[in-house]
Every structure is written in C-alpha cells, then in structure tokens.
Scaffold this motif. Structure first.
Motif, PDB file in Angstrom:
ATOM      1  N   LYS A   3       0.848  -1.200   0.000  1.00 59.95           N
ATOM      2  CA  LYS A   3       0.000   0.000   0.000  1.00 59.95           C
ATOM      3  C   LYS A   3       0.882   1.248   0.000  1.00 59.95           C
ATOM      4  O   LYS A   3       0.595   2.231  -0.673  1.00 59.95           O
ATOM      5  CB  LYS A   3      -0.901  -0.023   1.246  1.00 59.95           C
ATOM      6  CG  LYS A   3      -1.580   1.302   1.543  1.00 59.95           C
ATOM      7  CD  LYS A   3      -2.262   1.283   2.895  1.00 59.95           C
ATOM      8  CE  LYS A   3      -2.288   2.637   3.584  1.00 59.95           C
ATOM      9  NZ  LYS A   3      -2.815   3.734   2.798  1.00 59.95           N
ATOM     10  N   GLU A   4       1.998   1.198   0.738  1.00 68.42           N
ATOM     11  CA  GLU A   4       2.894   2.359   0.826  1.00 68.42           C
ATOM     12  C   GLU A   4       3.430   2.739  -0.555  1.00 68.42           C
ATOM     13  O   GLU A   4       3.544   3.926  -0.870  1.00 68.42           O
ATOM     14  CB  GLU A   4       4.082   2.077   1.769  1.00 68.42           C
ATOM     15  CG  GLU A   4       3.736   2.096   3.250  1.00 68.42           C
ATOM     16  CD  GLU A   4       2.858   0.921   3.680  1.00 68.42           C
ATOM     17  OE1 GLU A   4       2.983  -0.173   3.070  1.00 68.42           O
ATOM     18  OE2 GLU A   4       2.042   1.100   4.604  1.00 68.42           O
ATOM     19  N   LYS A   5       3.711   1.728  -1.372  1.00 68.77           N
ATOM     20  CA  LYS A   5       4.239   2.036  -2.706  1.00 68.77           C
ATOM     21  C   LYS A   5       3.154   2.660  -3.595  1.00 68.77           C
ATOM     22  O   LYS A   5       3.465   3.483  -4.461  1.00 68.77           O
ATOM     23  CB  LYS A   5       4.824   0.781  -3.353  1.00 68.77           C
ATOM     24  CG  LYS A   5       6.157   0.400  -2.718  1.00 68.77           C
ATOM     25  CD  LYS A   5       6.837  -0.720  -3.454  1.00 68.77           C
ATOM     26  CE  LYS A   5       8.176  -1.022  -2.798  1.00 68.77           C
ATOM     27  NZ  LYS A   5       8.813  -2.218  -3.354  1.00 68.77           N
ATOM     28  N   VAL A   6       1.904   2.257  -3.398  1.00 59.74           N
ATOM     29  CA  VAL A   6       0.810   2.915  -4.137  1.00 59.74           C
ATOM     30  C   VAL A   6       0.708   4.362  -3.644  1.00 59.74           C
ATOM     31  O   VAL A   6       0.642   5.303  -4.442  1.00 59.74           O
ATOM     32  CB  VAL A   6      -0.541   2.167  -3.947  1.00 59.74           C
ATOM     33  CG1 VAL A   6      -1.671   2.914  -4.645  1.00 59.74           C
ATOM     34  CG2 VAL A   6      -0.442   0.733  -4.462  1.00 59.74           C
ATOM     35  N   ASP A   7       0.741   4.537  -2.327  1.00 60.19           N
ATOM     36  CA  ASP A   7       0.642   5.893  -1.749  1.00 60.19           C
ATOM     37  C   ASP A   7       1.795   6.791  -2.211  1.00 60.19           C
ATOM     38  O   ASP A   7       1.595   7.988  -2.417  1.00 60.19           O
ATOM     39  CB  ASP A   7       0.607   5.834  -0.217  1.00 60.19           C
ATOM     40  CG  ASP A   7      -0.710   5.256   0.288  1.00 60.19           C
ATOM     41  OD1 ASP A   7      -1.664   5.170  -0.516  1.00 60.19           O
ATOM     42  OD2 ASP A   7      -0.783   4.890   1.473  1.00 60.19           O
ATOM     43  N   ASP A   8       2.988   6.218  -2.364  1.00 59.86           N
ATOM     44  CA  ASP A   8       4.134   7.010  -2.862  1.00 59.86           C
ATOM     45  C   ASP A   8       3.809   7.626  -4.217  1.00 59.86           C
ATOM     46  O   ASP A   8       4.089   8.801  -4.459  1.00 59.86           O
ATOM     47  CB  ASP A   8       5.377   6.121  -3.066  1.00 59.86           C
ATOM     48  CG  ASP A   8       6.071   5.820  -1.754  1.00 59.86           C
ATOM     49  OD1 ASP A   8       5.740   6.470  -0.748  1.00 59.86           O
ATOM     50  OD2 ASP A   8       6.927   4.905  -1.752  1.00 59.86           O
ATOM     51  N   GLN A   9       3.235   6.809  -5.099  1.00 61.60           N
ATOM     52  CA  GLN A   9       2.904   7.322  -6.445  1.00 61.60           C
ATOM     53  C   GLN A   9       1.800   8.375  -6.358  1.00 61.60           C
ATOM     54  O   GLN A   9       1.828   9.374  -7.072  1.00 61.60           O
ATOM     55  CB  GLN A   9       2.489   6.178  -7.390  1.00 61.60           C
ATOM     56  CG  GLN A   9       3.588   5.161  -7.659  1.00 61.60           C
ATOM     57  CD  GLN A   9       4.854   5.794  -8.220  1.00 61.60           C
ATOM     58  OE1 GLN A   9       4.807   6.721  -9.039  1.00 61.60           O
ATOM     59  NE2 GLN A   9       6.007   5.334  -7.774  1.00 61.60           N
ATOM     60  N   LEU A  10       0.821   8.153  -5.478  1.00 62.49           N
ATOM     61  CA  LEU A  10      -0.265   9.131  -5.333  1.00 62.49           C
ATOM     62  C   LEU A  10       0.282  10.466  -4.824  1.00 62.49           C
ATOM     63  O   LEU A  10      -0.119  11.534  -5.288  1.00 62.49           O
ATOM     64  CB  LEU A  10      -1.350   8.603  -4.382  1.00 62.49           C
ATOM     65  CG  LEU A  10      -2.120   7.382  -4.897  1.00 62.49           C
ATOM     66  CD1 LEU A  10      -3.103   6.889  -3.832  1.00 62.49           C
ATOM     67  CD2 LEU A  10      -2.884   7.705  -6.185  1.00 62.49           C
ATOM     68  N   ARG A  11       1.218  10.375  -3.889  1.00 60.77           N
ATOM     69  CA  ARG A  11       1.836  11.598  -3.347  1.00 60.77           C
ATOM     70  C   ARG A  11       2.648  12.323  -4.421  1.00 60.77           C
ATOM     71  O   ARG A  11       2.581  13.539  -4.539  1.00 60.77           O
ATOM     72  CB  ARG A  11       2.772  11.238  -2.181  1.00 60.77           C
ATOM     73  CG  ARG A  11       2.256  11.675  -0.821  1.00 60.77           C
ATOM     74  CD  ARG A  11       3.324  11.585   0.246  1.00 60.77           C
ATOM     75  NE  ARG A  11       4.014  10.310   0.301  1.00 60.77           N
ATOM     76  CZ  ARG A  11       3.550   9.226   0.915  1.00 60.77           C
ATOM     77  NH1 ARG A  11       2.398   9.258   1.558  1.00 60.77           N
ATOM     78  NH2 ARG A  11       4.230   8.099   0.919  1.00 60.77           N
ATOM     79  N   ARG A  12       3.384  11.565  -5.199  1.00 65.49           N
ATOM     80  CA  ARG A  12       4.193  12.171  -6.273  1.00 65.49           C
ATOM     81  C   ARG A  12       3.278  12.913  -7.252  1.00 65.49           C
ATOM     82  O   ARG A  12       3.613  13.976  -7.740  1.00 65.49           O
ATOM     83  CB  ARG A  12       4.975  11.082  -7.026  1.00 65.49           C
ATOM     84  CG  ARG A  12       6.067  10.420  -6.212  1.00 65.49           C
ATOM     85  CD  ARG A  12       6.778   9.359  -7.048  1.00 65.49           C
ATOM     86  NE  ARG A  12       7.573   9.946  -8.095  1.00 65.49           N
ATOM     87  CZ  ARG A  12       7.562   9.562  -9.374  1.00 65.49           C
ATOM     88  NH1 ARG A  12       6.791   8.573  -9.767  1.00 65.49           N
ATOM     89  NH2 ARG A  12       8.308  10.158 -10.263  1.00 65.49           N
ATOM     90  N   ARG A  13       2.110  12.320  -7.553  1.00 72.07           N
ATOM     91  CA  ARG A  13       1.185  12.943  -8.514  1.00 72.07           C
ATOM     92  C   ARG A  13       0.618  14.261  -7.997  1.00 72.07           C
ATOM     93  O   ARG A  13       0.236  15.138  -8.769  1.00 72.07           O
ATOM     94  CB  ARG A  13       0.042  11.965  -8.834  1.00 72.07           C
ATOM     95  CG  ARG A  13      -0.803  12.343 -10.040  1.00 72.07           C
ATOM     96  CD  ARG A  13      -2.139  11.619 -10.021  1.00 72.07           C
ATOM     97  NE  ARG A  13      -2.958  12.127  -8.940  1.00 72.07           N
ATOM     98  CZ  ARG A  13      -3.865  13.091  -9.063  1.00 72.07           C
ATOM     99  NH1 ARG A  13      -4.106  13.628 -10.240  1.00 72.07           N
ATOM    100  NH2 ARG A  13      -4.549  13.524  -8.023  1.00 72.07           N
ATOM    101  N   GLN A  14       0.540  14.397  -6.681  1.00 71.18           N
ATOM    102  CA  GLN A  14      -0.062  15.616  -6.126  1.00 71.18           C
ATOM    103  C   GLN A  14       0.882  16.811  -6.138  1.00 71.18           C
ATOM    104  O   GLN A  14       0.460  17.943  -5.968  1.00 71.18           O
ATOM    105  CB  GLN A  14      -0.493  15.349  -4.685  1.00 71.18           C
ATOM    106  CG  GLN A  14      -1.748  14.508  -4.624  1.00 71.18           C
ATOM    107  CD  GLN A  14      -2.435  14.715  -3.308  1.00 71.18           C
ATOM    108  OE1 GLN A  14      -2.160  14.002  -2.348  1.00 71.18           O
ATOM    109  NE2 GLN A  14      -3.298  15.704  -3.235  1.00 71.18           N
ATOM    110  N   LYS A  15       2.187  16.515  -6.289  1.00 71.71           N
ATOM    111  CA  LYS A  15       3.167  17.604  -6.201  1.00 71.71           C
ATOM    112  C   LYS A  15       3.300  18.319  -7.552  1.00 71.71           C
ATOM    113  O   LYS A  15       2.686  17.957  -8.528  1.00 71.71           O
ATOM    114  CB  LYS A  15       4.532  17.021  -5.813  1.00 71.71           C
ATOM    115  CG  LYS A  15       4.548  16.447  -4.409  1.00 71.71           C
ATOM    116  CD  LYS A  15       5.954  16.280  -3.886  1.00 71.71           C
ATOM    117  CE  LYS A  15       6.775  15.293  -4.680  1.00 71.71           C
ATOM    118  NZ  LYS A  15       8.014  14.889  -4.065  1.00 71.71           N
TER     119      LYS A  15
END
Ligand code: EPS
Length: 387
Positions: free
Chosen positions: A29-41
């Motif tokens: 899940k953390e790796k999915v969240d990493d990508q989601l966070r990257r997309r928000q920046k």
C-alpha cells in the motif's frame, strides 16, 4: 489483466478494481501511496491539492502483503466531498439539483460534447467525471503494475522536458537512478537546472496573465525483455498500446517514440539502430533512436517515449463560449484550477506506461503466480542471450 475506475471529482471517493494479477506478488500500500503523493506535487498546481492528501485503501485481493489472485479493489477518498454532499447527492431532489448547475460550457473541456451526447442540461454531470481527478485512480492502477514490473527487475522513470516555450538541453548519459533522484528533487520534475528556473518563471508569468501552460514529458522503462508486444496483429503492438495509454490521459494530444517525429526528417541510416553482439551483452543496439521498439515489439533496449500535454483549458483569462439556456455569448466563467499540471501529468504518464508494460508481460508469460511470471521472463532473457 485489466482495470476499471469509477468516481466523480467531488464525489465521496475514486474506486479502482484491478483484475488478473498473479498470486503471491508482494503488493505494498505504501508504494501505491508514494505514487499518489508524487502525482499531487508539482509547481503550478491549484488549491484543490492543498485539500486532498491522497491515500489508497486496499479493500480486497491482498493478505499479509501479497496478492491472493483475487481482484484487488482500492479506494481513494475525496476529502473535498464533505463540502459537496448536497450537490453530489445520489437521491432525487429538485432544489439541490439546481445548485451549482453548469450551463456554460468551457472551451477545451468535455462539457459541451458530453452534455449533447448524454443529454445533460447540467454539465456538472460531465465535468465531474471528465476531471483529471480520475488520474489519481489511474496512477494507483499503474502503481500496482509497477510493483509487478519491479518484481521482474523492470524499472520506470519520468521527467519533464518542456513547459510552454521552455525546453531542456539534450541530456546524455544519465542513469535511470539519476533521473529518478534528480526529477524527484525538482518542483517541475526537470533534470536541467537552468531550464527548471526558466520553467518556474514561465509558470508564474502565465499565472499572472490568467493563462495556463502545457508541456512535454518523457518516460523511460529499463530492463524490459525482448519481444513484448507482437508484429502479427495491429492491436498487439505494444508501442501502439502505449500511445493509446498516453493520449488517453486528460489533456494529452500526442506521443513520440524514441526520436519520434524527427524520424520523418532524417535519412534511414540516421534513424535505425545497428545490431551488435558481444559475449558480455548478447544482442544489443549501437543506439536507441527507435526508443526500444521494432515491429511493435520491444528490442530489449530501454523504452523511451514522450507525451505532449495541452495547456489546461480552465483559464482565468476567459475565452468566448455560449450559454446553453440563453444561447447568448459569454466569456467562460472563472473556475478554481491548476495553471500548469505537467509535472503531475509526468507521474501519471509513468504509471500508465508501467500498467501497459505489466499487462503485456502477463500476456506474453501467462502466470498464476508471481514466481511463474518471473521464471517466464528469466527464460526469455536467457533465450535472447543464447539465440
Ligand atoms: C480539475 C480541476 C481542479 C484540479 C483537479 C482537476 O479541481 P477542482 O475543480 O476541485 O478545483 O485540482 O485535479 C484534481 C483534483 C487532481 O486530483 O488532480 C479539472 O477540471 O480537471
């Protein structure tokens, strides 16, 4: 392997179902969240990104960190929804239905065509789904595909090569690790620090003028086995599928593979990549101008492709449009928006590419378990070496 997304921009959540993953694949899940966070920046994003802090909830198909082989369902909450519960209500209500009704189509958006097609007199029914909010769900799907690639030793990176009239110098000799690291530090995901400064300035200037900017992103995939895709049918060509995946991202208008459109200007001897063989590397190419593809199949060289994003159509500097009630002209209304989403779109592009390559892996090496898949991929690597 396939996926489906559902959800509106200001509805309660985005929903994603991924089906066809092999079992025993480590899925974090953390790796999915990493990508989601990257997309928000990314420099140029609007106020909505200060409201959201995207996080995936895994609802099925994973136990104790590994896939079971069952469909993986994910949800991403829309925090903004709490302010939109009346407007996005699922129950019949004539009064609430007129609040925030949209009767003025914005040029460049899906508003008018979607309204005519689906017969919506309130164009909110179109814009809620056509919003680039949906790319959060597509990024999550790609983040799942990316973990399957990682398991097979395949890595993906992306960076921004143009924003508006500012483009990067030609950068040679960067390793994938360096691209990942440097692009992550840059507010515009650009490797070239001179261009980065100019891009930021360009975004500020466009914003001050009430205007928006597009750009170009590059995605690279490394350590891909030879022969993903196929030359035998048009719809199995992996380069063609990647082109569709990129152009299907909101606001993307075109794709180049390798040197892309420049191939039309050069002579053949300056386009094709000479084939070499050595004991150490086996077959390889003297150059990679064709971006890792020949005949719709991977050559084993890195996949390199670029996508062009048009400027976001929501403009503070309004363009002319027509009210669908009065048929009177008006200057398109001002909406909250990003003024440049190219850095975020770069992350989306990386992830849709990761998804397509992962899907192609599973078509080439059908597998019930992740171990079966890896064996198939390694066997192909061995066959290519010994061919
Ligand atoms: C978007 C408009 C903005 C963006 C949105 C896409 O949202 P809002 O209308 O709520 O201000 O922030 O992007 C996202 C929400 C996202 O997660 O990327 C549009 O019109 O497409």
């Amino acid at each position: 392997m396939r996926y489906l997304t559902a959800g509106e921009s200001h509805g309660p959540q985005l929903t994603l179902i991924v089906e066809g993953l092999p079992s025993q694949l480590p899925l974090s899940k953390e790796k999915v969240d990493d990508q989601l966070r990257r997309r928000q920046k990314g420099y140029g994003r609007g106020r909505r990104m200060q409201i959201e802090s995207d996080e995936a909830q895994i609802l099925s198909g994973v136990r104790f960190g590994k896939t079971t082989g069952a469909p993986v369902a994910l949800a991403i909450e829309n925090k903004d929804w709490k302010k939109w519960t009346d407007i996005m209500s699922v129950y019949p209500d004539d009064e609430k239905a007129t609040k925030r009704r949209v009767s003025r189509p914005r040029p460049g958006h899906a508003d008018l065509n979607g309204a005519i097609k689906y017969n919506h007199r309130d164009m909110r029914d179109v814009l809620e789904r056509s919003s680039a909010r949906e790319t959060a769900a597509r990024t999550a799907a790609g983040a799942v595909g990316r973990q399957l690639l990682e398991y097979c030793g395949i890595r993906v990176a992306g960076h921004v090569v143009r924003i508006g009239s500012v483009s990067t110098r030609r950068l040679e000799g960067w390793s994938l690790e360096e691209i990942v690291e440097r692009s992550e530090q840059s507010p515009v995901r650009c490797l070239d620090s001179d261009a980065e400064k100019k891009m930021i300035q360009h975004i500020d200037e466009a914003k001050a003028e009430g205007d928006s900017l597009g750009g170009v992103v590059e995605v690279i995939v490394e350590n891909v086995p030879v022969g993903l895709g196929s030359h035998v049918h048009w719809d199995r060509k992996l380069d063609a599928r990647l082109a569709q995946a990129i152009v299907s991202i909101n606001a993307f208008k075109g794709v180049e593979i390798g040197i892309g459109f420049e191939a039309g200007e050069r002579k053949g001897s300056q386009v094709h990549d000479p084939i070499l063989w050595s004991e150490e590397k086996g077959y390889h190419r003297a150059s990679n101008r064709l971006g890792g593809f020949e005949g719709g199949m991977t050559t084993g060289e890195p996949i390199v492709l670029r996508g062009v994003m048009k400027p976001i159509p929501t403009l503070y500097k309004p363009l002319q449009s027509v009210d669908i009630d009065t048929k009177e002209p008006f200057a398109a209304s001002i909406e909250r928006s990003d003024n440049c989403a190219v850095p975020a779109a770069c992350v989306v592009a990386e992830n849709v590419v990761a998804w397509e390559v992962a899907r192609s892996l599973l078509e080439t090496f059908p597998a019930d378990t992740a171990e079966d898949l890896l064996q198939g991929v390694n066997r192909r690597r061995e066959e290519a070496r010994n061919f």
